[in-house]
Structures are given as C-alpha cells and as structure tokens.
Design an enzyme around this catalytic site. Sequence first.
Site, short mmCIF file in Angstrom:
data_model
loop_
_atom_site.label_atom_id
_atom_site.label_comp_id
_atom_site.label_asym_id
_atom_site.label_seq_id
_atom_site.Cartn_x
_atom_site.Cartn_y
_atom_site.Cartn_z
N THR A 1 35.05 52.64 35.11
CA THR A 1 35.57 51.89 33.98
C THR A 1 34.56 50.85 33.52
O THR A 1 33.75 50.35 34.31
CB THR A 1 36.88 51.16 34.34
OG1 THR A 1 36.63 50.26 35.43
CG2 THR A 1 37.97 52.15 34.70
N GLU B 1 39.99 46.91 31.47
CA GLU B 1 39.16 47.99 31.99
C GLU B 1 39.42 49.25 31.17
O GLU B 1 40.57 49.65 31.00
CB GLU B 1 39.48 48.28 33.45
CG GLU B 1 39.24 47.11 34.38
CD GLU B 1 39.62 47.44 35.81
OE1 GLU B 1 38.93 48.28 36.42
OE2 GLU B 1 40.63 46.89 36.29
#
Length: 328
Positions: free
Chosen positions: A208, A255
């Site tokens: 991420t 994220e």
Amino acid sequence: MRIVRDLSELTAPVDGAVVTIGNFDGVHLGHREIFRRVVERARELQGTAVVLTFVPHPLKVLDPERAPRLLNTYAEKERLIAASCIDLMVALPFDAELAALPAALFVEEILMRKIGVAHLIVGYDYAFGRHREGDVAFLQRKGAELGFAVEVLSPVVSGGESYSSTRIRRLLAAGDVAGVVPLLGRHFTLEGRVIHGANRGQKLGFPTANLLTEKEILPRPGVYAVRVRQDEKFFDGVMNIGFNPTFGVERISLEVHLLDFSGDLYGQDLRVYFVERLRGEKVFASGEELSLAIRRDIERARTLLADTRIVEYREYLDCGFSPPGRDA
C-alpha cells in the site's frame, strides 16, 4: 484566472466587475450555478467575472470550535473556481480587523473602491459583516445608494433539499461517497504525498501507499473502491481509512493499494477519487483472515470500477470561450 491575495494588488477598480461573495467550500453544483450566472452577466456587460472569498474560513478566526472541517484545501478551491470560468478571484485574508469592519465600510471600501463592483450576485440567504448585518436587504439599499445592481438568486435544490456543504459533510460522515457525486458534480477526492509506513500491507502481499494529506475532512473510516491518478495515469485501487484495529494502531492512516501496479511511489503525489464504500473497519483474528478479506475487497472493487467513469468536474458551463481544462 487571476488570483489576488492582497487588496494592495488591486491598483485600480476592475472593469465591469460582476461579483459574488462567499466561502464556497466544496465548490458544489449550487456554487457553480452562482458562478454560471456571474460569468453570464459578465459576458453580457463585457466585464469581469469576480469571486470574492476569504482565507481562512471566517469561523476559524471568530469561533474555531464551531469552524467546519473544509471539504477542499485552498489549492483545490482555487482550481475548481478557475474551472468555473471565473476571471478574477480575490482571496481576502480574514482576520480580527476585517471581522470588526462594519458592513457599510466593507461595501464602500472593498466592493466599491477597490474592486469597483458594477453588479453583485448573491444567494437569497446571504449575509456578511459584523453580526451578519450585511444581509440582502442591506445590500440592495447600498446598491441603490452607490450605483451597483444587486441580483438575488433562489436556492438551487436537489431531491427537495438545497445544495449545501453541510449536506455533503453529512454524507461523507456516513461514508456515502457515491451520494455526494450528484451534489458536487464530480467524485470526492483527496490528494496526498506517499510517505513511508509500517509495511504491513507488503508483508500481507498487498503493498500500500501511505498518504499524507492536507485534507481536513475524510469519508467515514472504512474500505473504499477508488481510482487513483498518478501524473496522467489512472489505476483502480482499494483504500483503507482508519486505525488498522487488527494491529492496534491509534493514529488514523490513509493506505491505498493500486491494482496491477508495481513500482516505487515514495515522495510522489497521488489524487484519490472515491467511488463506493465497500465495508467498515473490522478487527480480524489473524493476518490470514485479514488477507482473505482484502482479496474479497479487491474482487468487489474490480467489479465496481469496471463500469465506473470518473467525473472530475461537470463540464456544463458556457464561458463564451474555450471550455475549461479537466484538471479539477
């Protein structure tokens, strides 16, 4: 669009200034309808379409506890107003001195002497100045006295309810990112710079990008199907907003996992377009259970995003010249 951040930059009144005043947080379709009329009237008068706004939001000075979290950063607001075909934006610094200025002096010294207003366009419930004394009736009296026209617009309504920034905040607080599109005329976005995180996603097999953003308001914590713009490229993605309860994180994090992407994004700026909320945050018993949930999120996001066209802004304003760029 020319931007004036200090009235000293206005060395002479603006030619044929058609002006509207407000905070315009969100630059939603109600605001854009005001801008459309400002531009239309300015073209009729062969004058200048002017937006007068305030930085920071007045409540951040007058009553910080009641100040709303803003839907746009100031940079986003400037870009969206420019995309609305406005010629001049006056971003007036708001401080205690300006807050204490009587409405009559605001009209005489700022609207007339500095800007040179010829035609003022405001919403039906607009009011400004100390104790909100500068309401529509006051402006109409000052216009008759000083020689400028005052045009009052009726509320712009959707679904029986007026367009408003408060309404959009309410939807975002519920995670209804799809519901704000008809009000904003575009998908809700945030921009952020990719920073180093804890690399938990990488360890789970789903790397991420951790984002640092100046955005004051975020959708309700949870997992979202998103589109992500990196420079001129778009990627489908899944974004988590929240505290990562499985790992006991206390600081909110942003994220985003880009589907079918490989590469180094550290230090780069991304723009995230929110399409739909997939689920809320949940505590998982193990990393394996979390990985399985992420796979399901990705599958659902692929299905949703396959038929989604991102709306960057509503291209409906007739500016009387070439259409605005799409980067809004």
